[in-house]
Design an enzyme around this catalytic site. Sequence first.
Site, mmCIF file in Angstrom:
data_model
loop_
_atom_site.group_PDB
_atom_site.id
_atom_site.type_symbol
_atom_site.label_atom_id
_atom_site.label_comp_id
_atom_site.label_asym_id
_atom_site.label_seq_id
_atom_site.Cartn_x
_atom_site.Cartn_y
_atom_site.Cartn_z
ATOM 1 N N PRO A 166 35.858 39.924 36.358
ATOM 2 C CA PRO A 166 35.805 41.143 35.549
ATOM 3 C C PRO A 166 35.255 42.367 36.278
ATOM 4 C CG PRO A 166 34.171 39.534 34.818
ATOM 5 C CD PRO A 166 35.084 38.831 35.761
ATOM 6 N N ASN A 167 35.913 43.475 36.025
ATOM 7 C CA ASN A 167 35.510 44.811 36.500
ATOM 8 C C ASN A 167 35.762 45.061 37.983
ATOM 9 O OD1 ASN A 167 34.437 45.717 33.912
ATOM 10 N ND2 ASN A 167 32.851 44.179 34.251
ATOM 11 N N ARG A 226 33.475 52.258 39.640
ATOM 12 C CA ARG A 226 32.282 51.625 39.077
ATOM 13 C C ARG A 226 31.121 51.678 40.070
ATOM 14 N NH1 ARG A 226 32.202 44.981 39.407
ATOM 15 N NH2 ARG A 226 30.370 45.215 38.113
ATOM 16 N N TYR A 263 28.880 49.502 44.865
ATOM 17 C CA TYR A 263 30.135 48.867 45.267
ATOM 18 C C TYR A 263 31.011 49.715 46.192
ATOM 19 C CZ TYR A 263 28.749 45.698 41.532
ATOM 20 O OH TYR A 263 28.042 44.808 40.756
ATOM 21 N N ASN A 278 35.568 36.048 44.049
ATOM 22 C CA ASN A 278 34.462 36.851 43.531
ATOM 23 C C ASN A 278 34.527 36.767 42.006
ATOM 24 O OD1 ASN A 278 32.564 38.671 42.712
ATOM 25 N ND2 ASN A 278 33.246 40.343 44.041
ATOM 26 N N ALA A 314 30.663 39.018 37.194
ATOM 27 C CA ALA A 314 29.580 38.645 36.271
ATOM 28 C C ALA A 314 29.660 37.180 35.828
ATOM 29 C CB ALA A 314 29.590 39.560 35.053
ATOM 30 N N HIS A 355 27.359 34.265 37.178
ATOM 31 C CA HIS A 355 26.021 33.964 36.672
ATOM 32 C C HIS A 355 26.028 33.245 35.332
ATOM 33 C CE1 HIS A 355 25.475 36.852 39.820
ATOM 34 N NE2 HIS A 355 25.989 37.836 39.104
ATOM 35 N N ASP A 395 33.582 24.099 36.942
ATOM 36 C CA ASP A 395 34.330 22.867 36.665
ATOM 37 C C ASP A 395 35.779 22.967 37.135
ATOM 38 O OD1 ASP A 395 32.108 21.684 35.582
ATOM 39 O OD2 ASP A 395 32.713 21.905 33.495
ATOM 40 N N GLU A 424 32.789 31.848 48.166
ATOM 41 C CA GLU A 424 32.287 32.795 47.159
ATOM 42 C C GLU A 424 31.951 34.111 47.861
ATOM 43 O OE1 GLU A 424 28.481 31.541 45.707
ATOM 44 O OE2 GLU A 424 28.365 33.100 44.168
ATOM 45 N N HIS A 465 30.553 38.175 47.261
ATOM 46 C CA HIS A 465 30.021 39.272 46.448
ATOM 47 C C HIS A 465 29.937 40.509 47.325
ATOM 48 C CE1 HIS A 465 29.197 36.597 43.179
ATOM 49 N NE2 HIS A 465 28.692 35.753 44.061
ATOM 50 N N ILE A 466 30.402 41.604 46.785
ATOM 51 C CA ILE A 466 30.405 42.867 47.518
ATOM 52 C C ILE A 466 28.965 43.321 47.761
ATOM 53 C CG2 ILE A 466 31.116 45.304 47.374
ATOM 54 C CD1 ILE A 466 33.427 44.178 45.470
ATOM 55 N N SER A 467 28.152 43.205 46.729
ATOM 56 C CA SER A 467 26.755 43.642 46.826
ATOM 57 C C SER A 467 25.873 42.473 47.264
ATOM 58 C CB SER A 467 26.281 44.163 45.471
ATOM 59 O OG SER A 467 26.262 43.107 44.519
ATOM 60 N N ARG A 509 19.144 41.850 43.902
ATOM 61 C CA ARG A 509 19.339 42.563 42.641
ATOM 62 C C ARG A 509 18.582 41.870 41.493
ATOM 63 N NH1 ARG A 509 25.444 44.090 41.888
ATOM 64 N NH2 ARG A 509 24.488 45.406 40.286
ATOM 65 N N ARG A 561 21.041 37.912 38.141
ATOM 66 C CA ARG A 561 22.111 37.690 39.128
ATOM 67 C C ARG A 561 21.756 36.611 40.145
ATOM 68 N NH1 ARG A 561 25.502 42.185 38.039
ATOM 69 N NH2 ARG A 561 24.228 43.920 37.317
HETATM 70 C C1 DQA Z 1 29.445 41.128 42.105
HETATM 71 C C2 DQA Z 1 27.995 40.935 41.709
HETATM 72 C C3 DQA Z 1 27.883 40.507 40.247
HETATM 73 O O1 DQA Z 1 26.530 40.324 39.893
HETATM 74 C C4 DQA Z 1 28.465 41.593 39.358
HETATM 75 O O2 DQA Z 1 28.438 41.174 38.005
HETATM 76 C C5 DQA Z 1 29.828 42.002 39.768
HETATM 77 C C6 DQA Z 1 30.155 42.113 41.181
HETATM 78 C C7 DQA Z 1 29.611 41.673 43.540
HETATM 79 O O3 DQA Z 1 30.722 41.624 44.050
HETATM 80 O O4 DQA Z 1 28.641 42.147 44.145
HETATM 81 O O5 DQA Z 1 30.664 42.336 38.924
HETATM 82 O O6 DQA Z 1 30.100 39.878 42.053
#
Ligand code: DQA
Length: 145
Positions: free
Chosen positions: A9-10, A17, A22, A74, A77, A80, A87, A98, A100-102, A107, A111
Amino acid sequence: MKFLVLNGPNINMLGLREPAIYGRKTYQDLLSMVEEHAKEIGVEVLFYQSNHEGSLVDRIQQAYEENIDGIIFNPAAYTHTSIALLDALKAVGIPTVEVHISKVEEREDFRQISYVRKACIKTITGHGLKGYVEALDELVKQLSK
Ligand code: DQA
């Protein structure tokens, strides 16, 4: 080799965003960057992004049917919160990195849990969009062993 770049998501809102976290690059920029690198190293990449947990589960299951060699994931959210995604990864047994951009570990407390991590061969955090390219290289390296 054929890989799936899966985003939760997002991630489609990249560029817009929270740019301080990001960056300014868009989701389309991400696709172009990964696609270009995949061409350079001679592998195929498919992309999928969804804001819905169940759709991500469905896409992971579909990856099994398609004989996908590796997943760059990725879960955003859902990282978490989602046991369903953990599963699904365990069910298909496809090597997954896995991303994550950040730098999630620096954080908020909420998270700090990653359910999917338990089914991933590696986690890359805080490398921006470059992290996806690194994940692809890592999967190729692991699968070429
Ligand atoms: C994220 C980190 C997550 O905590 C957050 O909810 C995201 C992006 C990242 O790529 O840093 O949507 O996965």
